[in-house]
Scaffold this motif. Sequence first.
Motif, PDB file in Angstrom:
ATOM      1  N   ALA A  59       0.809  -1.217   0.000  1.00  0.00           N
ATOM      2  CA  ALA A  59       0.000   0.000   0.000  1.00  0.00           C
ATOM      3  C   ALA A  59       0.845   1.270   0.000  1.00  0.00           C
ATOM      4  CB  ALA A  59      -0.933   0.012   1.213  1.00  0.00           C
ATOM      5  N   LYS A  60       2.157   1.137   0.211  1.00  0.00           N
ATOM      6  CA  LYS A  60       3.021   2.309   0.286  1.00  0.00           C
ATOM      7  C   LYS A  60       3.528   2.709  -1.095  1.00  0.00           C
ATOM      8  CE  LYS A  60       2.447   2.039   4.697  1.00  0.00           C
ATOM      9  NZ  LYS A  60       1.415   2.868   5.354  1.00  0.00           N
ATOM     10  N   THR A  61       4.020   3.937  -1.193  1.00  0.00           N
ATOM     11  CA  THR A  61       4.287   4.563  -2.488  1.00  0.00           C
ATOM     12  C   THR A  61       5.501   4.017  -3.218  1.00  0.00           C
ATOM     13  OG1 THR A  61       3.259   6.599  -1.714  1.00  0.00           O
ATOM     14  CG2 THR A  61       4.719   6.775  -3.620  1.00  0.00           C
ATOM     15  N   VAL A  62       6.628   3.880  -2.513  1.00  0.00           N
ATOM     16  CA  VAL A  62       7.875   3.482  -3.182  1.00  0.00           C
ATOM     17  C   VAL A  62       7.747   2.050  -3.706  1.00  0.00           C
ATOM     18  CG1 VAL A  62      10.332   3.039  -2.869  1.00  0.00           C
ATOM     19  CG2 VAL A  62       9.288   5.061  -1.842  1.00  0.00           C
ATOM     20  N   GLU A  63       8.037   1.863  -4.991  1.00  0.00           N
ATOM     21  CA  GLU A  63       7.852   0.565  -5.635  1.00  0.00           C
ATOM     22  C   GLU A  63       9.124  -0.272  -5.685  1.00  0.00           C
ATOM     23  OE1 GLU A  63       5.096  -0.790  -7.049  1.00  0.00           O
ATOM     24  OE2 GLU A  63       3.760   0.892  -6.561  1.00  0.00           O
ATOM     25  N   LYS A  64      10.286   0.396  -5.722  1.00  0.00           N
ATOM     26  CA  LYS A  64      11.521  -0.321  -6.006  1.00  0.00           C
ATOM     27  C   LYS A  64      12.613  -0.001  -4.990  1.00  0.00           C
ATOM     28  CE  LYS A  64      10.596  -0.709 -10.964  1.00  0.00           C
ATOM     29  NZ  LYS A  64      11.126  -0.538 -12.330  1.00  0.00           N
ATOM     30  N   VAL A  65      13.579  -0.912  -4.886  1.00  0.00           N
ATOM     31  CA  VAL A  65      14.706  -0.718  -3.979  1.00  0.00           C
ATOM     32  C   VAL A  65      16.011  -0.844  -4.767  1.00  0.00           C
ATOM     33  CG1 VAL A  65      13.394  -1.674  -2.051  1.00  0.00           C
ATOM     34  CG2 VAL A  65      14.941  -3.171  -3.333  1.00  0.00           C
ATOM     35  N   ASP A  66      17.063  -0.258  -4.200  1.00  0.00           N
ATOM     36  CA  ASP A  66      18.394  -0.367  -4.791  1.00  0.00           C
ATOM     37  C   ASP A  66      19.184  -1.527  -4.202  1.00  0.00           C
ATOM     38  OD1 ASP A  66      18.560   2.139  -6.526  1.00  0.00           O
ATOM     39  OD2 ASP A  66      17.970   2.984  -4.598  1.00  0.00           O
ATOM     40  N   ALA A  67      18.886  -1.868  -2.956  1.00  0.00           N
ATOM     41  CA  ALA A  67      19.623  -2.935  -2.273  1.00  0.00           C
ATOM     42  C   ALA A  67      18.834  -3.379  -1.052  1.00  0.00           C
ATOM     43  CB  ALA A  67      21.012  -2.445  -1.851  1.00  0.00           C
ATOM     44  N   PHE A  68      19.190  -4.552  -0.545  1.00  0.00           N
ATOM     45  CA  PHE A  68      18.756  -5.016   0.767  1.00  0.00           C
ATOM     46  C   PHE A  68      20.005  -5.279   1.603  1.00  0.00           C
ATOM     47  CE2 PHE A  68      14.814  -6.963  -1.335  1.00  0.00           C
ATOM     48  CZ  PHE A  68      13.944  -6.023  -0.794  1.00  0.00           C
ATOM     49  N   VAL A  69      19.838  -5.176   2.918  1.00  0.00           N
ATOM     50  CA  VAL A  69      20.940  -5.486   3.828  1.00  0.00           C
ATOM     51  C   VAL A  69      20.461  -6.469   4.882  1.00  0.00           C
ATOM     52  CG1 VAL A  69      22.617  -4.572   5.483  1.00  0.00           C
ATOM     53  CG2 VAL A  69      21.987  -3.217   3.484  1.00  0.00           C
ATOM     54  N   LEU A  70      21.255  -7.516   5.114  1.00  0.00           N
ATOM     55  CA  LEU A  70      21.065  -8.456   6.211  1.00  0.00           C
ATOM     56  C   LEU A  70      22.271  -8.293   7.129  1.00  0.00           C
ATOM     57  CD1 LEU A  70      20.046 -11.656   4.186  1.00  0.00           C
ATOM     58  CD2 LEU A  70      18.562  -9.811   5.011  1.00  0.00           C
ATOM     59  N   VAL A 237      16.338 -13.036   1.903  1.00  0.00           N
ATOM     60  CA  VAL A 237      15.936 -12.352   0.666  1.00  0.00           C
ATOM     61  C   VAL A 237      15.637 -13.423  -0.373  1.00  0.00           C
ATOM     62  CG1 VAL A 237      16.668 -10.878  -1.246  1.00  0.00           C
ATOM     63  CG2 VAL A 237      17.303 -10.276   1.107  1.00  0.00           C
ATOM     64  N   VAL A 238      14.478 -13.315  -0.998  1.00  0.00           N
ATOM     65  CA  VAL A 238      14.125 -14.131  -2.158  1.00  0.00           C
ATOM     66  C   VAL A 238      14.156 -13.208  -3.378  1.00  0.00           C
ATOM     67  CG1 VAL A 238      12.337 -15.504  -3.277  1.00  0.00           C
ATOM     68  CG2 VAL A 238      12.702 -15.701  -0.803  1.00  0.00           C
ATOM     69  N   ALA A 239      14.803 -13.664  -4.435  1.00  0.00           N
ATOM     70  CA  ALA A 239      14.887 -12.846  -5.652  1.00  0.00           C
ATOM     71  C   ALA A 239      14.478 -13.682  -6.863  1.00  0.00           C
ATOM     72  CB  ALA A 239      16.308 -12.321  -5.846  1.00  0.00           C
ATOM     73  N   THR A 240      13.990 -12.987  -7.870  1.00  0.00           N
ATOM     74  CA  THR A 240      13.617 -13.636  -9.123  1.00  0.00           C
ATOM     75  C   THR A 240      13.873 -12.691 -10.285  1.00  0.00           C
ATOM     76  OG1 THR A 240      11.817 -14.692 -10.357  1.00  0.00           O
ATOM     77  CG2 THR A 240      11.211 -12.879  -8.891  1.00  0.00           C
ATOM     78  N   ASP A 241      14.074 -13.267 -11.466  1.00  0.00           N
ATOM     79  CA  ASP A 241      14.239 -12.445 -12.665  1.00  0.00           C
ATOM     80  C   ASP A 241      12.902 -12.146 -13.337  1.00  0.00           C
ATOM     81  OD1 ASP A 241      13.676 -14.965 -13.642  1.00  0.00           O
ATOM     82  OD2 ASP A 241      15.559 -15.192 -14.752  1.00  0.00           O
ATOM     83  N   ALA A 242      11.804 -12.608 -12.740  1.00  0.00           N
ATOM     84  CA  ALA A 242      10.481 -12.339 -13.297  1.00  0.00           C
ATOM     85  C   ALA A 242      10.086 -10.879 -13.092  1.00  0.00           C
ATOM     86  CB  ALA A 242       9.442 -13.250 -12.650  1.00  0.00           C
ATOM     87  N   LYS A 243       9.190 -10.411 -13.937  1.00  0.00           N
ATOM     88  CA  LYS A 243       8.628  -9.076 -13.772  1.00  0.00           C
ATOM     89  C   LYS A 243       7.396  -9.193 -12.883  1.00  0.00           C
ATOM     90  CE  LYS A 243       7.110  -4.968 -16.282  1.00  0.00           C
ATOM     91  NZ  LYS A 243       6.875  -4.360 -17.618  1.00  0.00           N
ATOM     92  N   LEU A 244       7.477  -8.627 -11.670  1.00  0.00           N
ATOM     93  CA  LEU A 244       6.398  -8.727 -10.701  1.00  0.00           C
ATOM     94  C   LEU A 244       5.904  -7.359 -10.282  1.00  0.00           C
ATOM     95  CD1 LEU A 244       7.752 -11.431  -8.177  1.00  0.00           C
ATOM     96  CD2 LEU A 244       6.435 -11.799 -10.272  1.00  0.00           C
ATOM     97  N   THR A 245       4.645  -7.293  -9.887  1.00  0.00           N
ATOM     98  CA  THR A 245       4.128  -6.111  -9.216  1.00  0.00           C
ATOM     99  C   THR A 245       4.578  -6.144  -7.751  1.00  0.00           C
ATOM    100  OG1 THR A 245       2.091  -7.184  -8.495  1.00  0.00           O
ATOM    101  CG2 THR A 245       2.082  -6.161 -10.697  1.00  0.00           C
ATOM    102  N   LYS A 246       4.393  -5.044  -7.078  1.00  0.00           N
ATOM    103  CA  LYS A 246       4.737  -5.005  -5.660  1.00  0.00           C
ATOM    104  C   LYS A 246       3.859  -5.976  -4.870  1.00  0.00           C
ATOM    105  CE  LYS A 246       5.807  -1.635  -2.029  1.00  0.00           C
ATOM    106  NZ  LYS A 246       5.709  -0.212  -1.600  1.00  0.00           N
ATOM    107  N   ALA A 247       2.595  -6.083  -5.241  1.00  0.00           N
ATOM    108  CA  ALA A 247       1.691  -7.020  -4.565  1.00  0.00           C
ATOM    109  C   ALA A 247       2.135  -8.466  -4.780  1.00  0.00           C
ATOM    110  CB  ALA A 247       0.261  -6.823  -5.055  1.00  0.00           C
ATOM    111  N   GLN A 248       2.580  -8.791  -5.983  1.00  0.00           N
ATOM    112  CA  GLN A 248       3.078 -10.141  -6.236  1.00  0.00           C
ATOM    113  C   GLN A 248       4.352 -10.418  -5.443  1.00  0.00           C
ATOM    114  OE1 GLN A 248       3.208  -9.769 -10.568  1.00  0.00           O
ATOM    115  NE2 GLN A 248       1.701 -11.420 -10.766  1.00  0.00           N
ATOM    116  N   ALA A 249       5.220  -9.418  -5.349  1.00  0.00           N
ATOM    117  CA  ALA A 249       6.435  -9.582  -4.558  1.00  0.00           C
ATOM    118  C   ALA A 249       6.092  -9.846  -3.087  1.00  0.00           C
ATOM    119  CB  ALA A 249       7.321  -8.348  -4.685  1.00  0.00           C
ATOM    120  N   HIS A 250       5.068  -9.168  -2.587  1.00  0.00           N
ATOM    121  CA  HIS A 250       4.644  -9.402  -1.212  1.00  0.00           C
ATOM    122  C   HIS A 250       4.162 -10.834  -1.039  1.00  0.00           C
ATOM    123  CE1 HIS A 250       1.775  -9.310   2.207  1.00  0.00           C
ATOM    124  NE2 HIS A 250       2.752  -8.614   2.745  1.00  0.00           N
TER     125      HIS A 250
END
Length: 341
Positions: A59-70, A237-250
């Motif tokens: 529901a939040k505005t920002v759609e994309k990220v540059d990186a994740f940190v663990l 972190v789970v990653a994929t090369d598929a094109k997903l919406t933010k809702a699908q990523a959730h």
Amino acid sequence: MTALRNLLTDVDGVAVGHATDLDLGSGVTAIVFDEPAAASGSVFGGAPGGRDTELLDPAKTVEKVDAFVLSGGSAFGLDAAGGVQAGLREIGRGLQVGTARVPIVPQAILMDLLNGGNKDWGLHSPYRDMGYTAFKAATDGAFELGTVGAGTGATTASCKGGLGSASARASSGHVVAAIVAVNALGSPTIGDGPHFWAAPFEVDGEFGGLGMPHGFGENDTVMRLKGVNLTATTIAVVATDAKLTKAQAHRLSVLGHAGLARAILPAHLSADGDTVFVAATGRKPLSDDAQFMELCHLATIVTARAVARGVFEARRLPVSGSQATWHERFHPGGIADPFAM
């Protein structure tokens, strides 16, 4: 078709870097995307620690990220995202906001402050600098597993935790992969034996090839915890090369949690902070919902496999009283341990 290395970097557009401090007994792992990636995540543990995790809500505005940190370090480890941001800013990356660029770097941390490492770091924690080091070390090729990066100080109820990764290719050709820092309050192994809960999903003997035990007794499913007053947390972190919406990523992040629950018993406790982030690099479109559901299925499996690999690859911290590894407990002499006391 390119062969998979069984790592998160099998996903096109993803790089991974570590900063490891064995004396500190902690570390940082940076997951950096070549281009901003569609992202979301979910937190199922009762004691989470994170930075900018709220913006991952669909529901939040920002759609994309540059990186994740663990990162290790509990709340002190949240400084690590600042180091990764510094590296991204240095190369001109970030969300354009007027004349400014702001790198978007959500983070999750695990609790490793009580593992015997030297945490007397003075006024400022070392995690910002470690985050920058991890960013600079990021590679789209092979990277280390086990007692490295965010898995350096990780522990579980049965044996030393660590950093694991696994990947799979869907029938559509899409790749799904996971990276997990396994610091669970519960156990990744069954009862008092060497078998992993994730055994049904194992590929090519990646964590010992033992399969499941011949049978289950009451003792095998008794709750095993590494302590009742210690926060823990498995972060992924789970990653994929598929094109997903933010809702699908959730939705994919929820299925990643299903993988944690299949690999750790129990998972998602009140003192765990279990968190799963998801990123989609968007290199390959999806043609229908059936393809997306297969990605969800594979997200569960690769996350479970990554948990077991993290424990299988772990080495003992070189500090007094550190937790024994899976190999020390169940396969002595099988693999030399360079960190053994």
